[in-house]
Design an enzyme around this catalytic site. Sequence first.
Site, PDB file in Angstrom:
ATOM      1  N   GLU A   1      12.287  -9.565   2.922  1.00 22.89           N
ATOM      2  CA  GLU A   1      11.948  -7.853   3.034  1.00 22.89           C
ATOM      3  C   GLU A   1      12.408  -6.860   3.101  1.00 22.89           C
ATOM      4  OE1 GLU A   1      10.544  -8.392   7.508  1.00 22.89           O
ATOM      5  OE2 GLU A   1      10.148  -6.064   7.489  1.00 22.89           O
TER       6      GLU A   1
ATOM      7  N   HIS B   1      12.213  -1.752   2.764  1.00 23.16           N
ATOM      8  CA  HIS B   1      11.969  -1.795   2.984  1.00 23.16           C
ATOM      9  C   HIS B   1      12.995   0.092   2.536  1.00 23.16           C
ATOM     10  CE1 HIS B   1       9.275  -3.180   5.548  1.00 23.16           C
ATOM     11  NE2 HIS B   1      10.297  -3.983   6.643  1.00 23.16           N
TER      12      HIS B   1
ATOM     13  N   TYR C   1      11.107   8.741   1.590  1.00 27.28           N
ATOM     14  CA  TYR C   1      11.511   7.715   1.032  1.00 27.28           C
ATOM     15  C   TYR C   1      12.290   7.945  -0.706  1.00 27.28           C
ATOM     16  CZ  TYR C   1       7.433   5.922   3.812  1.00 27.28           C
ATOM     17  OH  TYR C   1       6.922   5.287   5.099  1.00 27.28           O
TER      18      TYR C   1
ATOM     19  N   ALA D   1       2.824  -0.804   4.726  1.00 23.56           N
ATOM     20  CA  ALA D   1       2.321  -0.772   6.328  1.00 23.56           C
ATOM     21  C   ALA D   1       1.898  -2.187   7.146  1.00 23.56           C
ATOM     22  CB  ALA D   1       1.584   0.467   6.327  1.00 23.56           C
TER      23      ALA D   1
ATOM     24  N   ASN E   1       7.991  -5.363  -0.456  1.00 25.92           N
ATOM     25  CA  ASN E   1       7.710  -4.235   0.632  1.00 25.92           C
ATOM     26  C   ASN E   1       6.435  -4.240   0.493  1.00 25.92           C
ATOM     27  OD1 ASN E   1       7.514  -1.911   1.757  1.00 25.92           O
ATOM     28  ND2 ASN E   1       8.665  -1.543   0.336  1.00 25.92           N
TER      29      ASN E   1
ATOM     30  N   ARG F   1      12.847   5.040  12.929  1.00 26.59           N
ATOM     31  CA  ARG F   1      11.642   5.577  13.420  1.00 26.59           C
ATOM     32  C   ARG F   1      10.365   5.374  13.962  1.00 26.59           C
ATOM     33  NH1 ARG F   1       8.712   5.248   6.980  1.00 26.59           N
ATOM     34  NH2 ARG F   1       7.815   7.362   7.745  1.00 26.59           N
TER      35      ARG F   1
ATOM     36  N   PRO G   1       0.777  -1.361   0.222  1.00 28.79           N
ATOM     37  CA  PRO G   1      -0.044  -0.237   0.105  1.00 28.79           C
ATOM     38  C   PRO G   1       1.180   1.507  -0.425  1.00 28.79           C
ATOM     39  CG  PRO G   1       0.154  -0.809   1.969  1.00 28.79           C
ATOM     40  CD  PRO G   1       0.313  -1.698   1.217  1.00 28.79           C
ATOM     41  N   ASN G   2      -0.061   2.299  -1.324  1.00 28.03           N
ATOM     42  CA  ASN G   2       0.860   3.575  -0.873  1.00 28.03           C
ATOM     43  C   ASN G   2       2.148   3.568  -1.533  1.00 28.03           C
ATOM     44  OD1 ASN G   2      -0.752   5.134   0.556  1.00 28.03           O
ATOM     45  ND2 ASN G   2      -0.356   3.266   2.238  1.00 28.03           N
TER      46      ASN G   2
ATOM     47  N   ARG H   1       5.122  11.158  -2.592  1.00 31.12           N
ATOM     48  CA  ARG H   1       5.111  10.678  -1.370  1.00 31.12           C
ATOM     49  C   ARG H   1       6.594  10.684  -0.240  1.00 31.12           C
ATOM     50  NH1 ARG H   1       4.501   4.785   0.923  1.00 31.12           N
ATOM     51  NH2 ARG H   1       4.035   5.082   3.048  1.00 31.12           N
TER      52      ARG H   1
HETATM   53  C1  DQA Z   1       7.502   1.388   3.645  1.00 33.11           C
HETATM   54  C2  DQA Z   1       7.848   1.384   5.249  1.00 33.11           C
HETATM   55  C3  DQA Z   1       6.140   0.739   6.424  1.00 33.11           C
HETATM   56  O1  DQA Z   1       6.696   1.363   7.614  1.00 33.11           O
HETATM   57  C4  DQA Z   1       5.446   1.866   5.562  1.00 33.11           C
HETATM   58  O2  DQA Z   1       3.951   1.516   6.546  1.00 33.11           O
HETATM   59  C5  DQA Z   1       5.827   2.475   4.260  1.00 33.11           C
HETATM   60  C6  DQA Z   1       7.022   2.017   3.440  1.00 33.11           C
HETATM   61  C7  DQA Z   1       9.638   1.905   3.410  1.00 33.11           C
HETATM   62  O3  DQA Z   1       9.298   1.239   2.735  1.00 33.11           O
HETATM   63  O4  DQA Z   1      10.409   2.532   3.897  1.00 33.11           O
HETATM   64  O5  DQA Z   1       4.151   2.657   3.063  1.00 33.11           O
HETATM   65  O6  DQA Z   1       7.677  -0.271   3.535  1.00 33.11           O
END
Ligand code: DQA
Length: 146
Positions: A98, A100, A23, A77, A74, A107, A10-11, A18
Amino acid sequence: MTPILILNGPNLNMLGTREPEVYGATTLPQIEDRCVAFGKSLGLDVTCAQSNSEGALVDMVQAAKGTHALIILNAGAYTHTSVALRDAVSAAAVPMIELHLSNVHAREAFRHHSYLSDVALGVICGFGAKGYDLALEAAANHLAAP
Ligand code: DQA
Protein backbone atom coordinates in the site's frame (compact mmCIF):
# COMPACT_ATOMS: atom_id res chain seq x y z
CA MET A 1 12.34 -9.98 -15.12
CA THR A 2 9.51 -10.37 -12.61
CA PRO A 3 6.22 -8.76 -13.67
CA ILE A 4 4.69 -6.38 -11.16
CA LEU A 5 1.75 -4.01 -11.36
CA ILE A 6 1.60 -0.40 -10.14
CA LEU A 7 -2.01 0.60 -9.73
CA ASN A 8 -3.13 4.16 -9.04
CA GLY A 9 -6.66 5.08 -8.08
CA PRO A 10 -8.96 8.08 -8.30
CA ASN A 11 -7.63 11.58 -8.93
CA LEU A 12 -4.03 10.42 -9.18
CA ASN A 13 -4.21 11.16 -12.92
CA MET A 14 -4.32 14.80 -11.75
CA LEU A 15 -0.90 14.68 -10.07
CA GLY A 16 1.23 17.69 -10.95
CA THR A 17 -1.68 20.11 -10.78
CA ARG A 18 -3.72 18.58 -7.93
CA GLU A 19 -2.91 20.25 -4.58
CA PRO A 20 0.85 20.32 -5.33
CA GLU A 21 1.56 21.44 -1.76
CA VAL A 22 0.22 18.04 -0.61
CA TYR A 23 1.06 15.71 -3.50
CA GLY A 24 4.04 17.41 -5.19
CA ALA A 25 4.62 18.69 -8.71
CA THR A 26 5.51 15.42 -10.43
CA THR A 27 2.91 14.15 -12.90
CA LEU A 28 1.68 10.55 -13.01
CA PRO A 29 3.29 9.87 -16.43
CA GLN A 30 6.62 11.11 -15.01
CA ILE A 31 6.25 8.81 -11.98
CA GLU A 32 5.28 5.88 -14.19
CA ASP A 33 8.21 6.39 -16.59
CA ARG A 34 10.61 6.50 -13.67
CA CYS A 35 9.07 3.37 -12.13
CA VAL A 36 9.48 1.42 -15.37
CA ALA A 37 13.16 2.44 -15.65
CA PHE A 38 13.98 1.97 -11.96
CA GLY A 39 12.05 -1.31 -11.91
CA LYS A 40 14.12 -2.59 -14.81
CA SER A 41 17.32 -1.88 -12.86
CA LEU A 42 15.89 -4.04 -10.04
CA GLY A 43 14.87 -6.88 -12.35
CA LEU A 44 11.19 -5.94 -12.31
CA ASP A 45 9.01 -5.70 -15.41
CA VAL A 46 6.70 -2.86 -14.30
CA THR A 47 3.23 -2.34 -15.77
CA CYS A 48 1.36 0.81 -14.70
CA ALA A 49 -2.36 1.51 -14.72
CA GLN A 50 -4.70 4.15 -13.31
CA SER A 51 -8.45 4.37 -12.96
CA ASN A 52 -10.91 6.67 -11.27
CA SER A 53 -13.43 3.84 -11.10
CA GLU A 54 -13.64 1.45 -8.14
CA GLY A 55 -14.95 -1.41 -10.29
CA ALA A 56 -12.14 -1.04 -12.82
CA LEU A 57 -9.58 -1.17 -10.00
CA VAL A 58 -11.26 -4.33 -8.64
CA ASP A 59 -11.08 -5.85 -12.15
CA MET A 60 -7.38 -5.00 -12.46
CA VAL A 61 -6.52 -6.46 -9.04
CA GLN A 62 -8.40 -9.66 -9.94
CA ALA A 63 -6.61 -9.84 -13.30
CA ALA A 64 -3.22 -9.59 -11.59
CA LYS A 65 -3.69 -13.11 -10.20
CA GLY A 66 -1.41 -15.34 -12.20
CA THR A 67 0.02 -12.50 -14.30
CA HIS A 68 1.84 -10.31 -11.77
CA ALA A 69 3.98 -11.30 -8.80
CA LEU A 70 3.12 -8.22 -6.73
CA ILE A 71 0.95 -5.09 -6.77
CA ILE A 72 1.95 -1.62 -5.59
CA LEU A 73 -1.39 0.03 -4.88
CA ASN A 74 -2.13 3.69 -4.30
CA ALA A 75 -5.90 3.41 -4.04
CA GLY A 76 -6.36 7.13 -3.32
CA ALA A 77 -9.62 7.83 -1.49
CA TYR A 78 -10.84 4.25 -2.02
CA THR A 79 -8.24 3.29 0.60
CA HIS A 80 -10.56 4.75 3.21
CA THR A 81 -13.88 3.54 1.80
CA SER A 82 -13.61 0.40 -0.30
CA VAL A 83 -14.32 -3.01 1.18
CA ALA A 84 -14.64 -4.21 -2.43
CA LEU A 85 -11.03 -3.32 -3.24
CA ARG A 86 -9.81 -4.92 -0.02
CA ASP A 87 -11.77 -8.09 -0.85
CA ALA A 88 -10.25 -8.10 -4.35
CA VAL A 89 -6.75 -7.97 -2.86
CA SER A 90 -7.57 -10.85 -0.53
CA ALA A 91 -9.24 -12.86 -3.32
CA ALA A 92 -6.40 -12.36 -5.80
CA ALA A 93 -3.87 -13.37 -3.13
CA VAL A 94 -1.17 -11.36 -4.92
CA PRO A 95 1.19 -9.65 -2.43
CA MET A 96 0.34 -5.95 -2.23
CA ILE A 97 2.25 -2.90 -1.00
CA GLU A 98 0.00 0.00 0.00
CA LEU A 99 1.36 3.39 -0.98
CA HIS A 100 0.44 7.02 -0.39
CA LEU A 101 2.31 10.12 -1.46
CA SER A 102 1.15 12.07 1.56
CA ASN A 103 1.40 11.07 5.21
CA VAL A 104 -2.25 10.15 5.65
CA HIS A 105 -1.78 9.88 9.43
CA ALA A 106 -0.85 13.56 9.66
CA ARG A 107 -3.99 14.60 7.77
CA GLU A 108 -7.75 14.56 8.38
CA ALA A 109 -9.07 11.83 10.71
CA PHE A 110 -11.03 10.17 7.88
CA ARG A 111 -7.72 9.35 6.17
CA HIS A 112 -6.32 7.54 9.23
CA HIS A 113 -8.26 4.34 8.56
CA SER A 114 -7.33 2.11 5.65
CA TYR A 115 -9.27 -0.94 4.50
CA LEU A 116 -6.06 -2.13 2.82
CA SER A 117 -3.29 -1.94 5.43
CA ASP A 118 -3.98 -5.23 7.20
CA VAL A 119 -4.03 -7.14 3.90
CA ALA A 120 -0.85 -5.38 2.68
CA LEU A 121 2.72 -6.64 2.93
CA GLY A 122 3.57 -3.18 4.18
CA VAL A 123 2.65 0.48 3.86
CA ILE A 124 4.72 3.38 2.54
CA CYS A 125 3.39 6.90 3.01
CA GLY A 126 4.57 10.46 3.33
CA PHE A 127 7.56 10.45 0.98
CA GLY A 128 5.89 11.91 -2.11
CA ALA A 129 6.82 10.49 -5.51
CA LYS A 130 9.97 8.99 -3.97
CA GLY A 131 7.64 6.52 -2.24
CA TYR A 132 7.21 4.65 -5.54
CA ASP A 133 10.99 4.02 -5.66
CA LEU A 134 10.91 2.86 -2.05
CA ALA A 135 8.00 0.53 -2.85
CA LEU A 136 9.87 -0.91 -5.85
CA GLU A 137 12.91 -1.60 -3.67
CA ALA A 138 10.68 -3.26 -1.07
CA ALA A 139 9.01 -5.29 -3.84
CA ALA A 140 12.35 -6.48 -5.26
CA ASN A 141 13.57 -7.35 -1.80
CA HIS A 142 10.41 -9.30 -0.97
CA LEU A 143 10.39 -11.19 -4.27
CA ALA A 144 14.08 -12.11 -3.93
CA ALA A 145 13.57 -13.58 -0.46
CA PRO A 146 13.76 -17.37 -0.35
C1 DQA B 1 -3.47 9.48 -1.28
C2 DQA B 1 -4.06 9.81 0.10
C3 DQA B 1 -5.57 9.65 0.07
O1 DQA B 1 -6.10 9.98 1.35
C4 DQA B 1 -6.18 10.58 -0.95
O2 DQA B 1 -7.58 10.39 -1.01
C5 DQA B 1 -5.56 10.45 -2.29
C6 DQA B 1 -4.11 10.28 -2.39
C7 DQA B 1 -1.94 9.79 -1.33
O3 DQA B 1 -1.30 9.30 -2.25
O4 DQA B 1 -1.43 10.52 -0.48
O5 DQA B 1 -6.23 10.54 -3.31
O6 DQA B 1 -3.63 8.09 -1.53
